[in-house]
Design an enzyme around this catalytic site. Structure first.
Site, mmCIF file in Angstrom:
data_model
loop_
_atom_site.group_PDB
_atom_site.id
_atom_site.type_symbol
_atom_site.label_atom_id
_atom_site.label_comp_id
_atom_site.label_asym_id
_atom_site.label_seq_id
_atom_site.Cartn_x
_atom_site.Cartn_y
_atom_site.Cartn_z
ATOM 1 N N CYS A 283 0.820 -1.210 0.000
ATOM 2 C CA CYS A 283 0.000 0.000 0.000
ATOM 3 C C CYS A 283 0.854 1.260 0.000
ATOM 4 O O CYS A 283 0.683 2.148 -0.830
ATOM 5 C CB CYS A 283 -0.938 0.012 1.199
ATOM 6 N N CYS B 205 -1.397 1.737 -3.040
ATOM 7 C CA CYS B 205 -2.411 2.781 -2.834
ATOM 8 C C CYS B 205 -1.844 4.198 -2.830
ATOM 9 O O CYS B 205 -2.355 5.083 -3.522
ATOM 10 C CB CYS B 205 -3.141 2.555 -1.510
ATOM 11 N N LYS C 259 0.027 5.330 -6.117
ATOM 12 C CA LYS C 259 -0.981 5.307 -7.181
ATOM 13 C C LYS C 259 -1.923 6.504 -7.061
ATOM 14 O O LYS C 259 -2.217 7.172 -8.051
ATOM 15 C CB LYS C 259 -1.781 4.006 -7.101
ATOM 16 N N TYR D 136 -9.248 -3.821 -11.591
ATOM 17 C CA TYR D 136 -9.198 -2.404 -11.220
ATOM 18 C C TYR D 136 -7.793 -1.825 -11.328
ATOM 19 O O TYR D 136 -7.636 -0.655 -11.680
ATOM 20 C CB TYR D 136 -9.779 -2.197 -9.817
ATOM 21 N N GLU E 126 -7.110 1.379 -13.586
ATOM 22 C CA GLU E 126 -6.598 2.582 -12.934
ATOM 23 C C GLU E 126 -5.353 3.098 -13.636
ATOM 24 O O GLU E 126 -5.232 4.300 -13.920
ATOM 25 C CB GLU E 126 -6.289 2.288 -11.458
ATOM 26 N N HIS F 174 -28.315 20.338 -1.581
ATOM 27 C CA HIS F 174 -28.397 20.845 -2.956
ATOM 28 C C HIS F 174 -27.543 22.105 -3.114
ATOM 29 O O HIS F 174 -27.501 22.925 -2.206
ATOM 30 C CB HIS F 174 -29.849 21.165 -3.287
ATOM 31 N N GLU G 289 -26.971 14.175 -3.760
ATOM 32 C CA GLU G 289 -28.391 14.302 -3.421
ATOM 33 C C GLU G 289 -29.251 13.295 -4.187
ATOM 34 O O GLU G 289 -30.345 12.931 -3.747
ATOM 35 C CB GLU G 289 -28.883 15.722 -3.675
#
Length: 451
Positions: free
Chosen positions: A43, A48, A51, A178, A182, A434, A439
């Site tokens: 990681c 992680c 990256k 992934y 990525e 909003h 939302e």
């Protein structure tokens, strides 16, 4: 029987360092840890963290383009990979030092060398030393998998990308998970011409509606994607890589990156000789307490091939330390673990895909797709998807899938509600903020389909 240590941890990644620190600092155990490469594991050093920093770097050209649409006089100029890499290396050095200092502060003895399991209570260091421990924790993570084929020695993996001396002008990425997607988006954003091969649809383990939107937008940005394709051979021609695929086509690239999955890093670790049961992928087989069939040996993180996510490894390591040394037995709940995929657009997901949910019984599916305000004003055709999968009988939200900017941030908040068992009515009872993209999660009144 007297042991050198109460706990010996093999592996200095996220799960291992958390277990060691908690066992030593909070529960008073005598702990040692061995790491053969760099503290921090996949990681921090090659996953992680670097990256995500590359994700940020790759997004600036698009941000500058949007800025012009908003009235700013802005130019991105060229990307200086050498300068970025120097700063990235410095940041990883800083983080590694923090990890190392954390172990020192906790009283953990760190061995900067490879360690293997020599028996139920024995560990052998690379220098030949034998160390005894009442408990052994295996936390060695995983490694990229590259299949054997003619020219497989000419490829690089995600481990190598951060150490490139220069960015390639044209790259082939092989894989559809992934990690592959990525890096396809990252490198494209940094100005590299990207071609991606995979034998099956991209992101196939994720919700089909969400992945289809991601892939469509990757292609719209200029990434060339070929599915149903297998690399047959790769040859070196000067500095280039000549790739022949299963369609008989030949193409040339500056680099070929394989991201075809990861496997547990158990090879040569001595586990089988010590009697530890391994699974078909080489994973360490553990029970709900992270304990192997050898009572003194435990394993956490990617090496167990449960959920390959850093926060899961950290939680497993912490739970192990509390259970074994803190007299606070607890198991890790692997249900409803949220995750994010840092493609462009970003993807956040928690719970079941629509197809998986259908297998459990009738469901209601709520979907909203729209052009977000920010990029719509800039004249772009980006699209956002918000999707809730609801169990028809209980009305619990059993799946949430978000495609769009900051999807990872949004899914973290949604995961809390889902973990509490929130129903669709409770989502609906929440007043919207909003104007935001999120939302839409609380304003979808009618299901688009029942299944």
């Amino acid at each position: 029987m007297s042991f050198d240590f109460d706990l010996f941890v093999i592996g200095g990644g996220s799960g291992g360092v958390r277990a060691a620190r908690i066992a030593a600092a909070e529960h008073g155990a005598r702990v040692a840890l061995a790491e053969e490469y760099r503290m921090g594991g996949t990681c921090v050093i090659r996953g992680c963290v670097p990256k995500k920093l590359m994700v940020y770097a790759s997004g600036y050209p698009e941000a500058v383009e949007e800025a012009r649409a908003y009235g700013w006089s802005a130019e991105a100029g060229g990307f200086d990979w050498t300068a970025f890499r120097a700063k990235l290396d410095a940041e990883l050095d800083r983080l590694e030092a923090i990890y190392r200092q954390g172990q020192k502060n906790a009283g953990v003895m760190v061995f900067d060398q490879r360690a293997t399991v020599a028996g139920p209570h024995e560990v052998r260091l690379a220098d030949g030393s034998m160390i005894s421990a009442k408990h052994i924790l295996v936390a060695v993570g995983g490694r990229p998998f590259v299949p054997e084929f003619d020219g497989s020695d000419l490829v690089i993996t995600s481990n190598d990308i951060f150490k490139l001396d220069a960015l390639p002008k044209r790259v082939l990425i092989v894989g559809g998970g992934y990690i592959a997607c990525e890096f396809a988006c990252i490198l494209h954003g940094l100005g590299v011409e990207v071609v991606q091969y995979n034998r099956s649809p991209l992101l196939r383990e994720f919700d089909a509606e969400a992945r289809d939107l991601i892939v469509a937008q990757m292609e719209a940005r200029g990434i060339v994607i070929h599915t149903g394709v297998i690399v047959q051979k790769i040859e070196a021609e000067g500095d280039q890589r000549v790739v022949t695929c299963s369609r008989g086509e030949v193409d040339r690239f500056d680099q070929v990156i394989y991201a075809t999955g990861r496997v547990p890093n158990t090879e040569g670790l001595g586990l089988e000789a010590a009697g530890v049961k391994l699974g078909p992928r080489g994973e360490v087989v553990v029970d709900e307490w992270s304990q192997t069939n050898i009572p003194s040996i435990y394993a956490v993180g990617d090496v167990t091939d449960r959920i390959q996510l850093t926060p899961v490894a950290i939680r497993e390591g912490h739970a192990f330390a509390d259970t074994v040394f803190g007299a606070k037995p607890r198991k890790v709940d692997h249900e409803l673990v949220a995750s994010a995929v840092f493609t462009q657009p970003e993807f956040g997901t928690c719970g079941l895909t629509e197809d998986a949910a259908r297998e459990n019984g009738p469901v209601e599916v709520y979907v909203s797709t729209f052009r977000p305000m920010k990029t719509l004003f800039a004249g772009k055709d980006d699209r956002v998807l918000m999707k809730l999968v609801v169990d028809k009988d209980s009305q619990r939200v059993v799946g949430c899938h978000i495609v769009g900017p900051d999807a990872g941030e949004m899914i973290q908040m949604v995961a809390i509600a889902m973990k509490m068992g929130a129903t669709k009515a409770q989502f609906d009872a929440t007043v919207a903020v909003h104007p935001t993209m999120a939302e839409e999660l609380v304003t979808m009144g009618n299901p688009v389909r029942h299944a």
